[in-house]
Design a protein around this motif. Structure first.
Motif, mmCIF file in Angstrom:
data_model
loop_
_atom_site.group_PDB
_atom_site.id
_atom_site.type_symbol
_atom_site.label_atom_id
_atom_site.label_comp_id
_atom_site.label_asym_id
_atom_site.label_seq_id
_atom_site.Cartn_x
_atom_site.Cartn_y
_atom_site.Cartn_z
ATOM 1 N N VAL A 8 0.846 -1.204 0.000
ATOM 2 C CA VAL A 8 0.000 0.000 0.000
ATOM 3 C C VAL A 8 0.879 1.252 0.000
ATOM 4 O O VAL A 8 0.618 2.226 -0.732
ATOM 5 N N VAL A 9 1.936 1.228 0.804
ATOM 6 C CA VAL A 9 2.852 2.375 0.848
ATOM 7 C C VAL A 9 3.501 2.594 -0.513
ATOM 8 O O VAL A 9 3.520 3.716 -1.051
ATOM 9 N N VAL A 10 4.021 1.544 -1.107
ATOM 10 C CA VAL A 10 4.751 1.677 -2.370
ATOM 11 C C VAL A 10 3.826 2.119 -3.500
ATOM 12 O O VAL A 10 4.166 3.009 -4.290
ATOM 13 N N SER A 11 2.638 1.542 -3.587
ATOM 14 C CA SER A 11 1.746 1.887 -4.699
ATOM 15 C C SER A 11 1.256 3.320 -4.598
ATOM 16 O O SER A 11 1.217 4.050 -5.603
ATOM 17 N N ASN A 12 0.910 3.778 -3.386
ATOM 18 C CA ASN A 12 0.434 5.155 -3.240
ATOM 19 C C ASN A 12 1.564 6.164 -3.380
ATOM 20 O O ASN A 12 1.379 7.231 -3.978
ATOM 21 N N ALA A 13 2.743 5.834 -2.858
ATOM 22 C CA ALA A 13 3.892 6.723 -3.032
ATOM 23 C C ALA A 13 4.245 6.853 -4.509
ATOM 24 O O ALA A 13 4.580 7.946 -4.990
ATOM 25 N N THR A 14 4.163 5.752 -5.237
ATOM 26 C CA THR A 14 4.473 5.780 -6.676
ATOM 27 C C THR A 14 3.533 6.707 -7.413
ATOM 28 O O THR A 14 3.961 7.529 -8.246
ATOM 29 N N GLU A 15 2.236 6.606 -7.128
ATOM 30 C CA GLU A 15 1.266 7.504 -7.767
ATOM 31 C C GLU A 15 1.594 8.960 -7.444
ATOM 32 O O GLU A 15 1.572 9.834 -8.329
ATOM 33 N N GLU A 16 1.900 9.229 -6.176
ATOM 34 C CA GLU A 16 2.174 10.610 -5.771
ATOM 35 C C GLU A 16 3.426 11.149 -6.460
ATOM 36 O O GLU A 16 3.444 12.289 -6.952
ATOM 37 N N ILE A 17 4.468 10.343 -6.513
ATOM 38 C CA ILE A 17 5.720 10.785 -7.142
ATOM 39 C C ILE A 17 5.518 11.045 -8.629
ATOM 40 O O ILE A 17 6.027 12.030 -9.184
ATOM 41 N N GLN A 18 4.767 10.193 -9.291
ATOM 42 C CA GLN A 18 4.512 10.387 -10.727
ATOM 43 C C GLN A 18 3.776 11.691 -10.997
ATOM 44 O O GLN A 18 4.082 12.401 -11.967
ATOM 45 N N VAL A 19 2.821 12.033 -10.132
ATOM 46 C CA VAL A 19 2.100 13.304 -10.305
ATOM 47 C C VAL A 19 3.039 14.482 -10.067
ATOM 48 O O VAL A 19 2.989 15.492 -10.791
ATOM 49 N N HIS A 20 3.900 14.369 -9.071
ATOM 50 C CA HIS A 20 4.885 15.432 -8.849
ATOM 51 C C HIS A 20 5.799 15.590 -10.060
ATOM 52 O O HIS A 20 6.072 16.714 -10.496
ATOM 53 N N ARG A 21 6.264 14.482 -10.591
ATOM 54 C CA ARG A 21 7.160 14.565 -11.751
ATOM 55 C C ARG A 21 6.468 15.209 -12.945
ATOM 56 O O ARG A 21 7.084 16.013 -13.656
ATOM 57 N N ALA A 22 5.217 14.867 -13.149
ATOM 58 C CA ALA A 22 4.472 15.481 -14.263
ATOM 59 C C ALA A 22 4.353 16.988 -14.072
ATOM 60 O O ALA A 22 4.302 17.744 -15.049
ATOM 61 N N GLY A 23 4.342 17.436 -12.812
ATOM 62 C CA GLY A 23 4.255 18.857 -12.502
ATOM 63 C C GLY A 23 5.594 19.526 -12.304
ATOM 64 O O GLY A 23 5.659 20.663 -11.837
ATOM 65 N N LYS A 24 6.691 18.814 -12.637
ATOM 66 C CA LYS A 24 8.055 19.350 -12.544
ATOM 67 C C LYS A 24 8.453 19.681 -11.105
ATOM 68 O O LYS A 24 9.198 20.632 -10.846
ATOM 69 N N VAL A 25 7.935 18.908 -10.158
ATOM 70 C CA VAL A 25 8.325 19.065 -8.751
ATOM 71 C C VAL A 25 9.054 17.801 -8.320
ATOM 72 O O VAL A 25 8.538 16.692 -8.491
ATOM 73 N N LYS A 26 10.255 17.963 -7.770
ATOM 74 C CA LYS A 26 11.029 16.824 -7.279
ATOM 75 C C LYS A 26 10.522 16.405 -5.900
ATOM 76 O O LYS A 26 9.929 17.206 -5.168
ATOM 77 N N THR A 27 10.801 15.155 -5.547
ATOM 78 C CA THR A 27 10.351 14.621 -4.272
ATOM 79 C C THR A 27 11.533 14.053 -3.487
ATOM 80 O O THR A 27 12.618 13.856 -4.029
ATOM 81 N N SER A 28 11.275 13.781 -2.198
ATOM 82 C CA SER A 28 12.292 13.173 -1.346
ATOM 83 C C SER A 28 11.595 12.156 -0.450
ATOM 84 O O SER A 28 10.820 12.535 0.438
ATOM 85 N N ILE A 29 11.827 10.873 -0.720
ATOM 86 C CA ILE A 29 11.176 9.853 0.100
ATOM 87 C C ILE A 29 11.852 9.812 1.470
ATOM 88 O O ILE A 29 13.062 9.945 1.585
ATOM 89 N N LYS A 30 11.032 9.634 2.498
ATOM 90 C CA LYS A 30 11.555 9.749 3.863
ATOM 91 C C LYS A 30 10.778 8.833 4.805
ATOM 92 O O LYS A 30 9.679 8.397 4.465
ATOM 93 N N HIS A 31 11.346 8.482 5.978
ATOM 94 C CA HIS A 31 12.598 8.919 6.583
ATOM 95 C C HIS A 31 13.506 7.695 6.647
ATOM 96 O O HIS A 31 13.310 6.848 7.523
ATOM 97 N N PHE A 32 14.447 7.576 5.737
ATOM 98 C CA PHE A 32 15.338 6.428 5.652
ATOM 99 C C PHE A 32 16.188 6.321 6.923
ATOM 100 O O PHE A 32 16.690 7.343 7.403
ATOM 101 N N PRO A 33 16.402 5.115 7.451
ATOM 102 C CA PRO A 33 15.973 3.791 6.976
ATOM 103 C C PRO A 33 14.690 3.258 7.626
ATOM 104 O O PRO A 33 14.528 2.053 7.765
ATOM 105 N N GLY A 34 13.771 4.158 8.012
ATOM 106 C CA GLY A 34 12.479 3.737 8.525
ATOM 107 C C GLY A 34 12.193 4.240 9.921
ATOM 108 O O GLY A 34 12.850 3.861 10.880
ATOM 109 N N PHE A 35 11.179 5.126 10.036
ATOM 110 C CA PHE A 35 10.844 5.818 11.284
ATOM 111 C C PHE A 35 9.589 5.225 11.931
ATOM 112 O O PHE A 35 9.164 5.654 13.003
#
Length: 371
Positions: free
Chosen positions: A192-219
């Protein structure tokens, strides 16, 4: 420790006049002005004010090559307005900042996760947004895309180009004060995390906004918040926490990875993840194969400042493999943080504790985040 290192950094601007003793290691030769601009490009800094003028320290830092800024709606201690009071105001502010940037390559960053963590919100004239937890509960690609589009539209409207989102921590501990209680995680389920994050990142990329996945290595398993204290998750963290990061990196979905100030003794018995070569270089870059920019959590967070001087933390972070260093200037407000950090890192190169090649590698990675 801070005073000693800071003094060393201040002297770095004036090369020593006396010849080095025969036993001293030879100093690297470099163009200090060029090196300072390179280092400056690796820093993102917070500042106070809803408008800026040419005399403001933040504008002068940008003119001298500062990599980016981070915007906040409120002061963390007083809750007074900081950078954002209305759409028109913050749009004009961002334009002024970008206009000061040579080449217009300024990173304008913000935490716009949705829900409670949204710097653009109804209190300053922007639409309300659902939290990641609400979106994850729906788990609908169409709903996630519509929600992400709303976030990206707000970011585009003001000119922001880097969003510290999505949170891809697993909601393993719903009572976690930093994640679960604030509804910042999509789910405890990796898919669920990966699929929803993927959708969100793709929309950001289409809008020319970069993203930063967080909080590595897991909070997700934490029982504390690194903004306020050192958080040791060694007793609860498991390798499962890595899986969302691993999958997103493997699928080419990570524009950047934000590394947390968590202590995980299985990974490094002494250093928090953000300052650990074992975590940033060996795990993130080596094991997970991530070649993009590694971003620090706030370098002035209590989890860091209570154990390290700022200069020591910067040295450890860069040696660990961090590329973009974020100074929120919230818990501590230091208008001199840019100059002090430049002095410090120049001195690290001069004394051979860092190499200019390491700085160049970081610059190349960070440049991938620029507009």
């Amino acid at each position: 420790m801070v005073a000693g290192l800071a003094g060393c950094g201040t002297n770095a601007q004036t090369p020593p006049q006396q010849p080095a003793s025969p036993s001293a290691a030879p100093s690297p030769t470099f163009d200090e002005a060029a090196l300072r601009r390179k280092i400056a490009s690796l820093l993102v800094v917070g500042f106070r004010g809803q408008t800026v003028s040419s005399n403001d320290w933040i504008v002068q830092a940008i003119q001298n090559g500062l990599g980016g800024v981070i915007l906040f709606d409120k002061e963390i201690e007083t809750n007074a307005p900081r950078n954002i009071t209305s759409p028109a105001q913050v749009t004009a502010l961002v334009k002024s900042l970008k206009d000061a940037s040579p080449g217009g390559k300024l990173i304008v960053s913000i935490d716009q996760e949705g829900g409670q963590v949204a710097r653009l919100n109804p209190s300053n004239g922007f639409p309300a947004t659902k939290s990641e937890q609400e979106i994850g509960a729906q788990n609908s690609p169409a709903a996630t895309r519509a929600w992400a589009q709303q976030i990206v539209d707000s970011l585009n409207s003001i000119g922001a180009n880097l969003n510290y989102a999505p949170v891809v921590d697993l909601n393993t501990n719903p009572n976690n004060p930093a994640i679960g209680q604030l509804q910042r995680s999509f789910s405890a389920n990796v898919n669920v995390v990966v699929s929803n994050a993927t959708e969100e990142i793709q929309v950001h990329r289409a809008g020319k906004v970069k993203t930063s996945i967080k909080h590595f290595p897991g909070f997700g398993t934490a029982t504390g918040n690194t903004d306020f204290d050192v958080v040791d998750v060694s007793a609860t963290w498991t390798p499962t926490q890595l899986e969302p990061f691993q999958q997103l990196i493997r699928n080419g979905m990570a524009d950047s990875v934000l590394v947390a100030h968590l202590l995980i003794r299985q990974l490094d018995p002494n250093l928090p993840a953000s300052l650990s070569p074992a975590v940033v270089t060996n795990l993130l870059r080596g094991q997970l194969g991530f070649q993009g920019p590694a971003v620090s959590d706030d370098m002035q967070a209590a989890a860091i400042t209570r154990r390290y001087g700022l200069n020591e933390a910067v040295e450890l972070g860069l040696k660990a493999g961090l590329d973009l260093l974020v100074f929120a200037n919230q818990q501590t407000y230091d208008p001199n943080v840019v100059d002090e950090t430049l002095d410090n890192v120049v001195n690290l190169v001069r004394t051979g504790r860092l190499t200019e090649a390491q700085i160049d590698q970081a610059v190349a990675r960070v440049d991938t985040l620029r507009p």
